[in-house]
Write a protein that holds these residues in place. Structure first.
Motif, PDB file in Angstrom:
ATOM      1  N   LEU A  14       0.878  -1.170   0.000  1.00 55.12           N
ATOM      2  CA  LEU A  14       0.000   0.000   0.000  1.00 55.12           C
ATOM      3  C   LEU A  14       0.914   1.218   0.000  1.00 55.12           C
ATOM      4  O   LEU A  14       1.669   1.427   0.950  1.00 55.12           O
ATOM      5  CB  LEU A  14      -0.854  -0.046   1.273  1.00 55.12           C
ATOM      6  CG  LEU A  14      -2.073   0.838   1.388  1.00 55.12           C
ATOM      7  CD1 LEU A  14      -3.038   0.612   0.233  1.00 55.12           C
ATOM      8  CD2 LEU A  14      -2.778   0.558   2.716  1.00 55.12           C
ATOM      9  N   ILE A  15       0.877   1.993  -1.075  1.00 55.68           N
ATOM     10  CA  ILE A  15       1.860   3.061  -1.249  1.00 55.68           C
ATOM     11  C   ILE A  15       1.130   4.369  -1.597  1.00 55.68           C
ATOM     12  O   ILE A  15       0.257   4.380  -2.465  1.00 55.68           O
ATOM     13  CB  ILE A  15       2.840   2.701  -2.392  1.00 55.68           C
ATOM     14  CG1 ILE A  15       3.522   1.352  -2.104  1.00 55.68           C
ATOM     15  CG2 ILE A  15       3.881   3.798  -2.590  1.00 55.68           C
ATOM     16  CD1 ILE A  15       4.299   0.789  -3.280  1.00 55.68           C
ATOM     17  N   ALA A  16       1.505   5.435  -0.919  1.00 54.27           N
ATOM     18  CA  ALA A  16       0.857   6.726  -1.188  1.00 54.27           C
ATOM     19  C   ALA A  16       1.705   7.555  -2.139  1.00 54.27           C
ATOM     20  O   ALA A  16       2.917   7.341  -2.247  1.00 54.27           O
ATOM     21  CB  ALA A  16       0.668   7.486   0.115  1.00 54.27           C
ATOM     22  N   THR A  17       1.065   8.495  -2.817  1.00 56.57           N
ATOM     23  CA  THR A  17       1.827   9.424  -3.657  1.00 56.57           C
ATOM     24  C   THR A  17       1.061  10.724  -3.834  1.00 56.57           C
ATOM     25  O   THR A  17      -0.170  10.728  -3.866  1.00 56.57           O
ATOM     26  CB  THR A  17       2.163   8.824  -5.041  1.00 56.57           C
ATOM     27  OG1 THR A  17       2.996   9.749  -5.745  1.00 56.57           O
ATOM     28  CG2 THR A  17       0.931   8.539  -5.888  1.00 56.57           C
ATOM     29  N   HIS A  18       1.829  11.829  -3.930  1.00 56.36           N
ATOM     30  CA  HIS A  18       1.244  13.112  -4.329  1.00 56.36           C
ATOM     31  C   HIS A  18       1.616  13.420  -5.778  1.00 56.36           C
ATOM     32  O   HIS A  18       1.266  14.470  -6.302  1.00 56.36           O
ATOM     33  CB  HIS A  18       1.799  14.251  -3.461  1.00 56.36           C
ATOM     34  CG  HIS A  18       1.224  14.339  -2.079  1.00 56.36           C
ATOM     35  ND1 HIS A  18      -0.092  14.064  -1.790  1.00 56.36           N
ATOM     36  CD2 HIS A  18       1.797  14.725  -0.906  1.00 56.36           C
ATOM     37  CE1 HIS A  18      -0.293  14.261  -0.487  1.00 56.36           C
ATOM     38  NE2 HIS A  18       0.834  14.649   0.060  1.00 56.36           N
ATOM     39  N   LEU A  19       2.360  12.533  -6.419  1.00 58.99           N
ATOM     40  CA  LEU A  19       2.799  12.836  -7.789  1.00 58.99           C
ATOM     41  C   LEU A  19       1.601  12.937  -8.721  1.00 58.99           C
ATOM     42  O   LEU A  19       0.660  12.151  -8.625  1.00 58.99           O
ATOM     43  CB  LEU A  19       3.720  11.726  -8.313  1.00 58.99           C
ATOM     44  CG  LEU A  19       5.107  11.606  -7.702  1.00 58.99           C
ATOM     45  CD1 LEU A  19       5.853  10.422  -8.317  1.00 58.99           C
ATOM     46  CD2 LEU A  19       5.905  12.895  -7.911  1.00 58.99           C
ATOM     47  N   PRO A  20       1.643  13.890  -9.661  1.00 59.30           N
ATOM     48  CA  PRO A  20       0.600  13.898 -10.689  1.00 59.30           C
ATOM     49  C   PRO A  20       0.769  12.685 -11.607  1.00 59.30           C
ATOM     50  O   PRO A  20       1.868  12.107 -11.654  1.00 59.30           O
ATOM     51  CB  PRO A  20       0.863  15.201 -11.450  1.00 59.30           C
ATOM     52  CG  PRO A  20       2.253  15.596 -11.122  1.00 59.30           C
ATOM     53  CD  PRO A  20       2.623  14.962  -9.811  1.00 59.30           C
ATOM     54  N   PHE A  21      -0.293  12.313 -12.313  1.00 58.20           N
ATOM     55  CA  PHE A  21      -0.218  11.106 -13.142  1.00 58.20           C
ATOM     56  C   PHE A  21       0.983  11.138 -14.100  1.00 58.20           C
ATOM     57  O   PHE A  21       1.708  10.150 -14.218  1.00 58.20           O
ATOM     58  CB  PHE A  21      -1.522  10.903 -13.941  1.00 58.20           C
ATOM     59  CG  PHE A  21      -1.430   9.737 -14.871  1.00 58.20           C
ATOM     60  CD1 PHE A  21      -1.526   8.443 -14.381  1.00 58.20           C
ATOM     61  CD2 PHE A  21      -1.201   9.925 -16.231  1.00 58.20           C
ATOM     62  CE1 PHE A  21      -1.399   7.349 -15.226  1.00 58.20           C
ATOM     63  CE2 PHE A  21      -1.072   8.838 -17.081  1.00 58.20           C
ATOM     64  CZ  PHE A  21      -1.175   7.548 -16.582  1.00 58.20           C
ATOM     65  N   VAL A  22       1.204  12.277 -14.749  1.00 61.28           N
ATOM     66  CA  VAL A  22       2.291  12.332 -15.737  1.00 61.28           C
ATOM     67  C   VAL A  22       3.654  12.038 -15.125  1.00 61.28           C
ATOM     68  O   VAL A  22       4.566  11.613 -15.833  1.00 61.28           O
ATOM     69  CB  VAL A  22       2.381  13.698 -16.479  1.00 61.28           C
ATOM     70  CG1 VAL A  22       1.245  13.884 -17.444  1.00 61.28           C
ATOM     71  CG2 VAL A  22       2.491  14.859 -15.507  1.00 61.28           C
ATOM     72  N   SER A  23       3.805  12.303 -13.839  1.00 59.50           N
ATOM     73  CA  SER A  23       5.116  12.120 -13.212  1.00 59.50           C
ATOM     74  C   SER A  23       5.285  10.775 -12.521  1.00 59.50           C
ATOM     75  O   SER A  23       6.333  10.513 -11.916  1.00 59.50           O
ATOM     76  CB  SER A  23       5.370  13.232 -12.179  1.00 59.50           C
ATOM     77  OG  SER A  23       5.240  14.483 -12.769  1.00 59.50           O
TER      78      SER A  23
END
Ligand code: A3P
Length: 284
Positions: free
Chosen positions: A113-122
């Motif tokens: 289970l991994i979180a991210t704030h990256l936008p999809f393109v990145s």
């Protein structure tokens, strides 16, 4: 545009002088390392959000859902003694991206289970090319902005004073934020959720607040662990929602006086947790 220290290419809307030293020296290089090295697995579950859109809540719900058979007792649950950010880590903020599946660990057990704030393109290409599941949560931009502004003020030192609201608002509207402009972020994931509904579930904080039980069941179904009839009759939905609610989490000692390894006090992630607080700070 290139920054002298890192050689990073910056998008046009970002003025180099508006990037903090921490961002240039630490955040952006770590993101690049993650883009290059992270290997997604088909079983991975990603929780993607814009900052201050309810990440803490989504992390708690995701963790409680995925691990509900391992931790059936809400009193002795890891969420009672750990802040959700300590249990579900950010892909792009980890100095070492190894996330090896390890069933003995609460943070890296399989499925990861991994979180991210990256936008999809990145996102790393391996994430885009895998069959993993991604739950996206966004929030109405006015409440999101107020939450960003309040958070920024809380984490500033006393000597730095308060961020002027107008200046922060101007930056938010121009997308001067390490995770890109608000609309690009939300629309990038929205488009993917339309094109690939098996892989992307698009949720809104405001809807979750209104009908949390509906969206909890949707998340469970989407990530491949739907609630059984037996679980429904035992009230598992309400148990998880109670455990992860703003009132429960914000009143736990670990979230009132704890500290994360990032140095943040855990209480900065809990403020009001309401829809429409923007009316107390902005004119229509
Ligand atoms: P407010 O500043 O409007 O109160 P993030 O978790 O992405 O950093 O977002 C923080 C926002 O989510 C804050 O909003 C915070 O109060 C709210 N929040 C934190 N935990 C929550 C929970 N369990 N349920 C609902 N909202 C929560």
């Amino acid at each position: 545009m290139e920054t002298p220290q890192t050689g990073l290419s910056l998008p046009k809307y970002l003025q180099e002088e508006e990037l903090t030293e921490e961002c240039k020296d630490k955040t952006l290089p770590t993101i690049l390392t993650c883009q290059k090295n992270f290997q997604a697995q088909d079983s991975d579950i990603f929780l993607a959000t814009t900052p201050k859109s309810g990440t803490t809540w989504l992390k708690a719900i995701g963790f409680a859902l995925v691990n509900r058979r391992k931790y059936p007792d809400p009193i002795n649950h890891p969420l009672v003694t750990n802040n959700p950010h300590a249990l579900v880590r950010y892909l792009e903020l980890e100095p070492r991206i190894d996330y090896q599946a390890d069933n003995t660990s609460t943070t890296t057990a399989s499925p990861r289970l991994i979180a991210t704030h990256l936008p999809f393109v990145s996102l790393p290409e391996s994430v885009k090319n895998s069959a993993c599941k991604l739950v996206y949560l966004c929030r109405n931009p006015k409440d999101n902005f107020v939450s960003v502004w309040q958070f920024a003020n809380k984490v500033r030192t006393k000597e730095m004073g308060t961020n002027p609201l107008e200046e922060t608002f101007d930056k938010f509207c121009r997308g001067v934020n390490v995770y890109e402009p608000f609309w690009d972020h939300a629309l990038g994931y929205w488009k993917e959720s339309l094109e690939n509904p098996q892989g992307f579930l698009f949720l809104k904080y405001d809807d979750m607040k209104e009908h949390p039980e509906i969206h909890l069941r949707r998340i469970a179904e989407f990530i491949g662990c739907p609630l059984s009839l037996e679980e429904e009759s035992r009230g598992v939905v309400d148990d998880i929602l109670n455990l992860c609610s703003f009132d429960t989490l914000s009143n736990l000692e670990v979230n009132k006086s704890g500290k994360l390894s990032s140095g943040h006090d855990t209480n900065v992630f809990f403020r009001r947790g309401e829809v429409g607080d923007w009316k107390n700070h902005l004119t229509p």
